[in-house]
Design a protein around this motif. Structure first.
Motif, PDB file in Angstrom:
ATOM      1  N   GLU A  40      18.148  64.218  53.702  1.00 30.56           N
ATOM      2  CA  GLU A  40      18.077  62.846  52.724  1.00 30.56           C
ATOM      3  C   GLU A  40      17.448  61.644  53.994  1.00 30.56           C
ATOM      4  OE1 GLU A  40      21.043  64.948  53.223  1.00 30.56           O
ATOM      5  OE2 GLU A  40      20.567  66.049  51.313  1.00 30.56           O
ATOM      6  N   MET A  41      18.127  61.933  54.922  1.00 30.69           N
ATOM      7  CA  MET A  41      17.771  60.478  56.040  1.00 30.69           C
ATOM      8  C   MET A  41      16.260  60.607  56.236  1.00 30.69           C
ATOM      9  SD  MET A  41      18.721  60.007  59.911  1.00 30.69           S
ATOM     10  CE  MET A  41      20.548  59.420  59.552  1.00 30.69           C
ATOM     11  N   LYS A  56       7.870  66.549  49.397  1.00 28.94           N
ATOM     12  CA  LYS A  56       7.471  65.088  48.846  1.00 28.94           C
ATOM     13  C   LYS A  56       6.052  65.231  48.735  1.00 28.94           C
ATOM     14  CE  LYS A  56       9.392  61.448  50.318  1.00 28.94           C
ATOM     15  NZ  LYS A  56      10.090  60.944  49.005  1.00 28.94           N
ATOM     16  N   SER A  82      10.061  57.683  52.332  1.00 34.77           N
ATOM     17  CA  SER A  82       9.743  56.922  51.128  1.00 34.77           C
ATOM     18  C   SER A  82       9.699  55.496  51.645  1.00 34.77           C
ATOM     19  CB  SER A  82      11.353  56.896  50.169  1.00 34.77           C
ATOM     20  OG  SER A  82      11.062  58.219  49.851  1.00 34.77           O
ATOM     21  N   ARG A  83      10.243  54.696  52.768  1.00 31.54           N
ATOM     22  CA  ARG A  83      10.247  53.371  53.183  1.00 31.54           C
ATOM     23  C   ARG A  83       8.692  53.269  53.776  1.00 31.54           C
ATOM     24  NH1 ARG A  83      15.371  54.023  55.426  1.00 31.54           N
ATOM     25  NH2 ARG A  83      14.531  54.692  57.475  1.00 31.54           N
ATOM     26  N   ARG A 111      14.360  59.409  52.890  1.00 29.13           N
ATOM     27  CA  ARG A 111      14.585  57.982  52.801  1.00 29.13           C
ATOM     28  C   ARG A 111      13.601  57.370  53.816  1.00 29.13           C
ATOM     29  NH1 ARG A 111      20.014  58.970  52.850  1.00 29.13           N
ATOM     30  NH2 ARG A 111      20.139  58.154  54.643  1.00 29.13           N
ATOM     31  N   ALA A 112      13.612  57.737  54.957  1.00 29.33           N
ATOM     32  CA  ALA A 112      12.457  57.149  56.071  1.00 29.33           C
ATOM     33  C   ALA A 112      11.071  57.442  55.591  1.00 29.33           C
ATOM     34  CB  ALA A 112      12.636  57.722  57.297  1.00 29.33           C
TER      35      ALA A 112
END
Length: 99
Positions: free
Chosen positions: A89-90, A28, A96-97, A93-94
Motif C-alpha cells: 500500500e505504501m 497498476k 499514485s503521487r 500510494r507513492a
C-alpha cells in the motif's frame, strides 16, 4: 517514471523489496524503469542521502514522505514499520503521487 531501489550488498530486504515494487508497478499497469543502485561506502551513502537499505525513490522522491527530512545516512537496514520490506500500500500510494 524512474524508480530507484538503493541497497547495500547482503541486505536481506533488497530482493523481496524489488519483487514487491515490480508487483505493484505491474498491478497498476504503469510504465516505469526500475533501477537497482548499490551503495558501497559511507561516503557514497552520504552523497546519495541513503537512509538505509532498501531505500525506494520515485523520480527522486522517497516513498516515505517523512524520510525527505532526514539528514543522516548510513549503511544499515531500514525499517518500514516493523518490516524491512515496505507494505504494498505504501508503494502504491507513492506511485499514485508520482503519476
Amino acid at each position: 517514471m524512474r524508480i530507484e531501489i538503493l541497497y547495500f550488498q547482503g541486505c536481506p530486504h533488497h530482493k523481496p523489496t524489488l519483487e514487491r515494487v515490480r508487483d505493484v508497478v505491474q498491478a497498476k499497469g504503469l510504465d516505469a524503469e526500475i533501477h537497482e543502485v548499490e551503495v558501497r561506502s559511507e561516503m557514497e551513502a552520504q552523497s546519495l542521502r541513503f537512509t538505509g537499505s532498501p531505500t525506494i525513490r520515485i523520480d527522486g522522491v522517497d516513498i516515505q514522505r517523512s524520510a525527505e527530512d532526514r539528514t543522516e545516512s548510513s549503511l544499515s537496514c531500514r525499517l518500514y514499520g516493523a518490516s524491512g520490506v515496505p507494505p504494498s500500500e505504501m508503494v502504491a500510494r507513492a506511485l499514485s503521487r508520482a503519476e
